[in-house]
Design an enzyme around this catalytic site. Structure first.
Site, mmCIF file in Angstrom:
data_model
loop_
_atom_site.group_PDB
_atom_site.id
_atom_site.type_symbol
_atom_site.label_atom_id
_atom_site.label_comp_id
_atom_site.label_asym_id
_atom_site.label_seq_id
_atom_site.Cartn_x
_atom_site.Cartn_y
_atom_site.Cartn_z
ATOM 1 N N LYS A 22 35.863 13.304 -61.274
ATOM 2 C CA LYS A 22 36.951 12.129 -60.895
ATOM 3 C C LYS A 22 38.038 12.052 -61.783
ATOM 4 C CE LYS A 22 32.911 10.559 -58.432
ATOM 5 N NZ LYS A 22 32.584 11.602 -58.827
ATOM 6 N N ASN B 51 25.029 11.604 -52.307
ATOM 7 C CA ASN B 51 25.848 12.858 -52.227
ATOM 8 C C ASN B 51 26.872 12.885 -51.022
ATOM 9 O OD1 ASN B 51 24.043 13.317 -54.249
ATOM 10 N ND2 ASN B 51 22.904 14.794 -53.324
ATOM 11 N N TYR C 285 24.563 19.234 -54.050
ATOM 12 C CA TYR C 285 24.874 18.410 -55.034
ATOM 13 C C TYR C 285 24.176 18.695 -56.517
ATOM 14 C CZ TYR C 285 26.084 14.355 -57.892
ATOM 15 O OH TYR C 285 26.940 13.457 -58.809
ATOM 16 N N SER D 128 28.937 6.427 -64.513
ATOM 17 C CA SER D 128 30.130 6.940 -64.040
ATOM 18 C C SER D 128 31.034 5.665 -63.675
ATOM 19 C CB SER D 128 30.247 7.876 -62.788
ATOM 20 O OG SER D 128 29.498 7.377 -62.004
ATOM 21 N N ASN E 135 68.218 8.694 -76.799
ATOM 22 C CA ASN E 135 67.308 9.953 -76.574
ATOM 23 C C ASN E 135 66.567 9.941 -75.290
ATOM 24 O OD1 ASN E 135 67.343 11.077 -79.017
ATOM 25 N ND2 ASN E 135 65.725 9.793 -79.811
ATOM 26 N N LYS F 256 71.159 7.556 -82.476
ATOM 27 C CA LYS F 256 70.359 8.219 -81.290
ATOM 28 C C LYS F 256 70.307 7.439 -79.918
ATOM 29 C CE LYS F 256 67.963 11.582 -82.276
ATOM 30 N NZ LYS F 256 68.283 12.931 -81.855
ATOM 31 N N GLU G 43 61.728 13.752 -71.378
ATOM 32 C CA GLU G 43 60.991 14.696 -72.195
ATOM 33 C C GLU G 43 59.258 14.408 -71.821
ATOM 34 O OE1 GLU G 43 62.082 14.647 -76.388
ATOM 35 O OE2 GLU G 43 63.428 13.196 -75.375
ATOM 36 N N THR H 68 72.436 31.658 -64.782
ATOM 37 C CA THR H 68 71.320 32.373 -64.926
ATOM 38 C C THR H 68 71.120 32.747 -66.336
ATOM 39 O OG1 THR H 68 72.457 34.275 -64.436
ATOM 40 C CG2 THR H 68 72.051 33.273 -62.585
ATOM 41 N N HIS H 69 69.808 33.045 -66.736
ATOM 42 C CA HIS H 69 69.660 33.458 -67.902
ATOM 43 C C HIS H 69 70.040 32.210 -68.819
ATOM 44 C CE1 HIS H 69 68.648 37.459 -66.861
ATOM 45 N NE2 HIS H 69 69.422 37.467 -65.864
ATOM 46 N N GLN I 45 29.977 14.848 -60.941
ATOM 47 C CA GLN I 45 30.557 13.533 -61.168
ATOM 48 C C GLN I 45 31.669 13.800 -62.037
ATOM 49 O OE1 GLN I 45 27.760 10.278 -62.160
ATOM 50 N NE2 GLN I 45 28.299 10.549 -64.177
ATOM 51 N N SER J 89 65.940 6.097 -81.682
ATOM 52 C CA SER J 89 65.222 6.643 -83.122
ATOM 53 C C SER J 89 65.226 5.417 -83.895
ATOM 54 C CB SER J 89 66.071 7.765 -83.394
ATOM 55 O OG SER J 89 65.599 7.752 -85.135
HETATM 56 N N1 ARG Z 1 28.169 8.945 -59.640
HETATM 57 C C1 ARG Z 1 27.644 10.226 -58.867
HETATM 58 C C2 ARG Z 1 28.944 11.016 -58.654
HETATM 59 O O1 ARG Z 1 29.869 10.618 -59.004
HETATM 60 C C3 ARG Z 1 27.424 9.908 -57.409
HETATM 61 C C4 ARG Z 1 26.152 10.809 -56.977
HETATM 62 C C5 ARG Z 1 24.932 10.811 -57.470
HETATM 63 N N2 ARG Z 1 24.080 11.589 -56.633
HETATM 64 C C6 ARG Z 1 23.008 11.906 -57.238
HETATM 65 N N3 ARG Z 1 22.164 12.563 -56.646
HETATM 66 N N4 ARG Z 1 22.435 11.630 -58.538
HETATM 67 O O2 ARG Z 1 28.671 12.236 -58.447
#
Ligand code: ARG
Length: 473
Positions: free
Chosen positions: A338, A123, A330, A36, A298, A296, A303, A168-169, A335, A290
């Site tokens: 994120k 964790n 956990y 990660s 835009n 144009k 948007e 409205t509408h 993971q 454009s």
């Molecule tokens: N990279 C892990 C996460 O974002 C960290 C926690 C990992 N904990 C574990 N017991 N493997 O969740």
């Protein structure tokens, strides 16, 4: 406690923080699949803040010495500087940002570095880091939304007295003050900010000290860490705290709803700035062209404000689906919390960052608005209310004005252009005094209810917002 010692190296597993029990190296495909660090490196600052607070607590409770804690703190600050300067080496074989920082610490300090993770699990560590990260993001998003509100208030002040058709509408309905319409967005964004503040309350609870799930037998002081990191409370249940991601969902929801509000605003202004409406002139510096049609200009920024709200809605859904099948404590699935969360934060930050200057540079085309203002019988409701004030029952007044509108339509004229004779035919009680209800500007001026588009009410709203928000930064 037994004397600190470094276990003998069992290459190549020794590189892993959890390598002791393994006899064989991790398959590289697994390393790539489970890493990660490619995205959680943005937690580096939060991780270092959390680790420094943890170390100070370890020293305060005697789990490490004060000189060890000082050395750890200093080394962590050096690591922070290295990461910020781009001097830090990342590798998928070290999984995540937490293990990277710890490995860098141990490379600097040896056994002293190996004490940092005392009474801590990744964790409760990652849960703490993520809360610190969200807390910071909440504060930045709040400031960004406030800046957008200020831009709307500034616009409302500039357009003081300008009357526009209200819809409205998406059909012409009643005339309103431009300022009133602009402040509508301040209200919506304020509720988003209130929701951020509410979400911050539940985010600002400390998981660290929960361990992997069960707590720790070591004599830690969670209150010490709470104070260092500025949390409002210590999480009460270690099993809950190590895997609670409600705060992430809440933030993703608030972001998604703010995104929806800004998308609605963008849609309205896209319409208003068309040749067909002609209400607004967007700043040319905030428009794009454009590659094939030379004429144009835009509204791509608006948007994309509208378009980007889609991903924030998707991110919220991803988080909810991620969590729904998880047993307590956990699981590695967590993971995956994120990227959607970070993307939501980044998206809203980008949107508010561009919205404020775009609003500040936009102007009403007052002449165009004024010249089309009497189209669409915007004053019909005003006339109906004048009849009611004369004692006509509402349903009768509604029907009578309906007949007058039909009459005006058949001649292609405005209500105010009907003669007294024509009006009397539909309403025997007609008298010229009723004409004071006609015309868009007069219809606005006659409003009196609190919160209405009446000039006094709108002036009050503008002043209240200016008071509340202060000048633009
Ligand atoms: N990279 C892990 C996460 O974002 C960290 C926690 C990992 N904990 C574990 N017991 N493997 O969740």
């Amino acid at each position: 406690m037994p004397p600190a010692s470094t276990p003998p190296d069992h290459p190549p597993r020794a590189a892993k923080a959890w390598g002791g029990v393994f006899r064989e190296p991790t398959d590289q495909r697994v390393e790539r699949f489970t890493e990660s660090v490619s995205f959680d490196r943005r937690l580096a600052d939060d991780d270092i803040d959390g680790s420094i607070a943890h170390t100070r607590m370890l020293a305060a409770t005697g789990l490490v010495s004060v000189s060890e804690a000082d050395a750890i703190t200093q080394a962590l600050e050096e690591i922070r500087a290295d990461i910020r300067a781009g001097r830090f080496e990342f590798t998928v074989s070290r999984e995540d940002i937490h293990l990277h920082i710890e490995a860098a610490l141990t490379a600097r300090l040896g056994d002293t570095g190996r004490k940092l993770h005392t009474a801590r699990s990744r964790n409760d560590q990652v849960a703490t880091d993520l809360r610190l990260h969200c807390r910071r993001a909440i504060d930045r998003l709040d400031a960004g939304l406030a800046e957008v509100q200020r831009a709307f208030v500034g616009f409302a002040e500039r357009e003081d007295g300008v009357v526009i058709p209200g819809y409205t509408h998406l059909r012409r309905a009643q005339p309103v003050l431009a300022a009133h319409q602009l402040l509508c967005w301040c209200e919506r964004l304020q509720r988003d900010r209130d929701r951020l503040a509410d979400c911050r309350r539940r985010t600002n609870v400390l998981p660290l000290g929960s361990g992997a799930l069960a707590g720790t037998s070591l004599p830690i002081d969670r209150e010490h860490v709470r104070v260092s990191l500025g949390f409002d409370a210590v999480a009460a249940n270690s099993i809950d705290a190590a895997s609670d991601r409600d705060f992430a969902c809440e933030l993703a929801f608030v972001v998604a709803l703010a995104g929806v509000h800004l998308s609605q605003w963008a849609e309205e202004w896209i319409l208003w700035s068309t040749e067909e409406f002609g209400f607004l002139r967007l700043p040319e510096t905030f428009c794009t062209g454009s590659s094939i049609m030379p004429q144009k200009i835009n509204p791509d920024v608006l948007e994309l404000v509208r378009g980007k709200s889609a991903r924030t809605i998707g991110n919220l859904q991803a988080l909810l689906v991620l969590l729904k099948g998880l047993p307590t404590a956990y699981n590695r699935d967590l993971q995956e919390d994120k990227q959607p969360l970070f993307d939501s934060i980044d998206t809203l930050e980008a949107v508010v960052g561009i919205a404020a200057p775009l609003i500040a540079g936009t102007r009403f085309d007052r002449e165009r608005v004024r010249s089309g203002l009497e189209r669409g019988h915007l004053d019909a409701t005003s006339l109906m209310e004048a009849l009611i004030a004369d004692g006509v029952p509402q349903r009768t007044a509604h029907e009578t004005v309906g007949h007058l509108v039909r009459e005006a339509l058949s001649h292609g004229i405005a209500l105010g252009e009907l003669s007294d004779v024509q009006c009397t035919r539909h309403h025997p009680g007609w008298h010229p005094g009723l004409r004071s209800a006609l015309g868009a500007a007069r219809a606005v001026e006659r409003m009196r209810s609190a919160g209405s588009t009446a000039p006094a009410s709108v002036a009050e709203q503008v002043a209240a917002w200016r008071d509340r928000l202060g000048p633009s930064s």
